[in-house]
Design an enzyme around this catalytic site. Structure first.
Site, PDB file in Angstrom:
ATOM      1  N   PRO A  14       0.784  -1.223   0.000  1.00  9.44           N
ATOM      2  CA  PRO A  14       0.000   0.000   0.000  1.00  9.44           C
ATOM      3  C   PRO A  14       0.826   1.288   0.000  1.00  9.44           C
ATOM      4  O   PRO A  14       1.884   1.356   0.620  1.00  9.44           O
ATOM      5  CB  PRO A  14      -0.826  -0.092   1.292  1.00  9.44           C
ATOM      6  CG  PRO A  14      -0.128  -1.085   2.131  1.00  9.44           C
ATOM      7  CD  PRO A  14       0.534  -2.051   1.188  1.00  9.44           C
ATOM      8  N   ASN A  15       0.306   2.248  -0.721  1.00  8.39           N
ATOM      9  CA  ASN A  15       0.846   3.614  -0.826  1.00  8.39           C
ATOM     10  C   ASN A  15       2.087   3.712  -1.718  1.00  8.39           C
ATOM     11  O   ASN A  15       2.537   4.819  -2.013  1.00  8.39           O
ATOM     12  CB  ASN A  15       1.147   4.211   0.566  1.00  8.39           C
ATOM     13  CG  ASN A  15      -0.086   4.237   1.442  1.00  8.39           C
ATOM     14  OD1 ASN A  15      -1.106   4.801   1.029  1.00  8.39           O
ATOM     15  ND2 ASN A  15      -0.044   3.614   2.595  1.00  8.39           N
ATOM     16  N   ARG A  22       5.141  10.845  -2.395  1.00  9.25           N
ATOM     17  CA  ARG A  22       4.871  10.590  -0.987  1.00  9.25           C
ATOM     18  C   ARG A  22       6.169  10.703  -0.186  1.00  9.25           C
ATOM     19  O   ARG A  22       7.117   9.960  -0.434  1.00  9.25           O
ATOM     20  CB  ARG A  22       4.326   9.165  -0.905  1.00  9.25           C
ATOM     21  CG  ARG A  22       4.287   8.562   0.447  1.00  9.25           C
ATOM     22  CD  ARG A  22       4.196   7.038   0.321  1.00  9.25           C
ATOM     23  NE  ARG A  22       4.026   6.472   1.622  1.00  9.25           N
ATOM     24  CZ  ARG A  22       4.418   5.257   1.967  1.00  9.25           C
ATOM     25  NH1 ARG A  22       4.966   4.463   1.077  1.00  9.25           N
ATOM     26  NH2 ARG A  22       4.248   4.827   3.185  1.00  9.25           N
ATOM     27  N   TYR A  27      11.435   8.512   0.912  1.00 10.11           N
ATOM     28  CA  TYR A  27      11.330   7.451  -0.098  1.00 10.11           C
ATOM     29  C   TYR A  27      11.925   7.822  -1.454  1.00 10.11           C
ATOM     30  O   TYR A  27      11.947   6.985  -2.358  1.00 10.11           O
ATOM     31  CB  TYR A  27       9.860   7.039  -0.262  1.00 10.11           C
ATOM     32  CG  TYR A  27       9.258   6.474   1.012  1.00 10.11           C
ATOM     33  CD1 TYR A  27       9.795   5.328   1.583  1.00 10.11           C
ATOM     34  CD2 TYR A  27       8.182   7.093   1.647  1.00 10.11           C
ATOM     35  CE1 TYR A  27       9.274   4.798   2.753  1.00 10.11           C
ATOM     36  CE2 TYR A  27       7.642   6.573   2.818  1.00 10.11           C
ATOM     37  CZ  TYR A  27       8.194   5.424   3.372  1.00 10.11           C
ATOM     38  OH  TYR A  27       7.682   4.901   4.526  1.00 10.11           O
ATOM     39  N   ASN A  78       8.112  -5.688  -1.398  1.00 12.29           N
ATOM     40  CA  ASN A  78       8.091  -4.577  -0.455  1.00 12.29           C
ATOM     41  C   ASN A  78       6.647  -4.483   0.046  1.00 12.29           C
ATOM     42  O   ASN A  78       5.793  -3.902  -0.628  1.00 12.29           O
ATOM     43  CB  ASN A  78       8.512  -3.263  -1.111  1.00 12.29           C
ATOM     44  CG  ASN A  78       8.523  -2.117  -0.099  1.00 12.29           C
ATOM     45  OD1 ASN A  78       8.018  -2.272   1.016  1.00 12.29           O
ATOM     46  ND2 ASN A  78       9.076  -0.978  -0.482  1.00 12.29           N
ATOM     47  N   ALA A  81       3.379  -0.944   4.579  1.00 13.36           N
ATOM     48  CA  ALA A  81       2.873  -0.968   5.959  1.00 13.36           C
ATOM     49  C   ALA A  81       2.425  -2.365   6.400  1.00 13.36           C
ATOM     50  O   ALA A  81       2.453  -2.685   7.598  1.00 13.36           O
ATOM     51  CB  ALA A  81       1.726   0.027   6.101  1.00 13.36           C
ATOM     52  N   GLU A 102      12.755  -9.678   0.886  1.00 12.48           N
ATOM     53  CA  GLU A 102      11.966  -8.539   1.396  1.00 12.48           C
ATOM     54  C   GLU A 102      12.795  -7.270   1.193  1.00 12.48           C
ATOM     55  O   GLU A 102      13.981  -7.246   1.538  1.00 12.48           O
ATOM     56  CB  GLU A 102      11.684  -8.770   2.890  1.00 12.48           C
ATOM     57  CG  GLU A 102      10.963  -7.636   3.579  1.00 12.48           C
ATOM     58  CD  GLU A 102      10.801  -7.914   5.089  1.00 12.48           C
ATOM     59  OE1 GLU A 102      11.094  -9.051   5.548  1.00 12.48           O
ATOM     60  OE2 GLU A 102      10.418  -6.977   5.800  1.00 12.48           O
ATOM     61  N   HIS A 104      12.879  -2.912   1.589  1.00 12.43           N
ATOM     62  CA  HIS A 104      12.333  -1.624   2.028  1.00 12.43           C
ATOM     63  C   HIS A 104      13.237  -0.519   1.510  1.00 12.43           C
ATOM     64  O   HIS A 104      14.472  -0.626   1.619  1.00 12.43           O
ATOM     65  CB  HIS A 104      12.254  -1.547   3.559  1.00 12.43           C
ATOM     66  CG  HIS A 104      11.391  -2.620   4.121  1.00 12.43           C
ATOM     67  ND1 HIS A 104      10.028  -2.561   4.064  1.00 12.43           N
ATOM     68  CD2 HIS A 104      11.708  -3.801   4.685  1.00 12.43           C
ATOM     69  CE1 HIS A 104       9.530  -3.664   4.586  1.00 12.43           C
ATOM     70  NE2 HIS A 104      10.522  -4.438   4.968  1.00 12.43           N
ATOM     71  N   ARG A 111      13.872   4.174  12.100  1.00 12.79           N
ATOM     72  CA  ARG A 111      12.638   4.964  12.146  1.00 12.79           C
ATOM     73  C   ARG A 111      11.840   4.629  13.411  1.00 12.79           C
ATOM     74  O   ARG A 111      12.422   4.221  14.407  1.00 12.79           O
ATOM     75  CB  ARG A 111      11.867   4.725  10.850  1.00 12.79           C
ATOM     76  CG  ARG A 111      12.689   5.127   9.617  1.00 12.79           C
ATOM     77  CD  ARG A 111      11.935   4.909   8.328  1.00 12.79           C
ATOM     78  NE  ARG A 111      10.752   5.751   8.275  1.00 12.79           N
ATOM     79  CZ  ARG A 111       9.747   5.553   7.400  1.00 12.79           C
ATOM     80  NH1 ARG A 111       9.811   4.563   6.517  1.00 12.79           N
ATOM     81  NH2 ARG A 111       8.701   6.347   7.414  1.00 12.79           N
TER      82      ARG A 111
HETATM   83  C1  DQA Z   1       8.533   0.826   3.525  1.00 13.50           C
HETATM   84  C2  DQA Z   1       8.677   0.990   5.038  1.00 13.50           C
HETATM   85  C3  DQA Z   1       7.342   0.787   5.731  1.00 13.50           C
HETATM   86  O1  DQA Z   1       7.492   0.942   7.138  1.00 13.50           O
HETATM   87  C4  DQA Z   1       6.326   1.793   5.240  1.00 13.50           C
HETATM   88  O2  DQA Z   1       5.062   1.549   5.829  1.00 13.50           O
HETATM   89  C5  DQA Z   1       6.229   1.852   3.762  1.00 13.50           C
HETATM   90  C6  DQA Z   1       7.439   1.713   2.953  1.00 13.50           C
HETATM   91  C7  DQA Z   1       9.847   1.177   2.776  1.00 13.50           C
HETATM   92  O3  DQA Z   1       9.947   0.823   1.604  1.00 13.50           O
HETATM   93  O4  DQA Z   1      10.743   1.805   3.349  1.00 13.50           O
HETATM   94  O5  DQA Z   1       5.163   2.114   3.204  1.00 13.50           O
HETATM   95  O6  DQA Z   1       8.238  -0.539   3.244  1.00 13.50           O
END
Ligand code: DQA
Length: 152
Positions: A14-15, A22, A27, A78, A81, A102, A104, A111
């Site tokens: 998501p997002n 964003r 990011y 990825n 959240a 995985e 990120h 964080r």
């Molecule tokens: C994320 C890190 C997560 O904590 C966050 O909710 C994201 C992006 C990252 O790519 O750094 O949406 O996965």
């Protein structure tokens, strides 16, 4: 691309569709389309084919992971959240046989405390974080290496 080219599902939670707009200070300014293009080039250079997906819905991600059981040799994910909340995504990944990396973009350990816990890591072969979009490319490198070793 020959039909025996292994497919890697590159899944985004998501997002991440808002990547580039964003919180760019966290990011970066690249869009998800930029990341998709870079992944597809790197995959081709490694003799792989990447299939890129993004969803804001947990169940859709679970179903895409189920499809990967028949269609993919490896998964790069990825989960955004859902990393920190989704037992369902962890369980779906535990039912997948190949390598799972995985990724990120941000270093989740620098964080908020809640971002340090990942359900997905319990199903992942390896984890890459904090290297921005380069992390996806390194994940594809790792997948190529792991698949080579499996073929062995
Ligand atoms: C994320 C890190 C997560 O904590 C966050 O909710 C994201 C992006 C990252 O790519 O750094 O949406 O996965």
């Amino acid at each position: 691309m020959p039909s025996d080219t292994p497919t890697v599902f590159v899944l985004n939670g998501p997002n991440l569709n808002l990547l580039g707009k964003r919180q760019p200070e966290i990011y970066g300014t690249e869009t998800l389309a930029d990341v998709e293009r870079a992944c597809s080039e790197r995959a081709a250079n490694l003799g792989l084919s990447s299939a890129f997906h993004q969803s804001n819905h947990e169940g859709e991600i679970v179903e895409t992971i189920h499809r990967a059981r028949d269609e993919a040799a490896a998964i790069v994910i990825n989960p955004a959240a859902y990393t920190h909340t989704s037992v369902a995504i962890m369980d779906a990944l535990l039912a997948f046989d190949g390598p799972i990396i995985e990724v990120h973009l941000s270093n989740v350990h620098r964080r908020e405390e809640f971002r340090s816990h990942s359900w997905v890591s319990k199903a992942a072969t390896g984890v890459i974080c904090g290297l921005g979009s380069r992390g996806y490319l390194l994940a594809l490198d790792a997948v190529a290496d792991l698949l080579d070793r499996e073929a062995g």
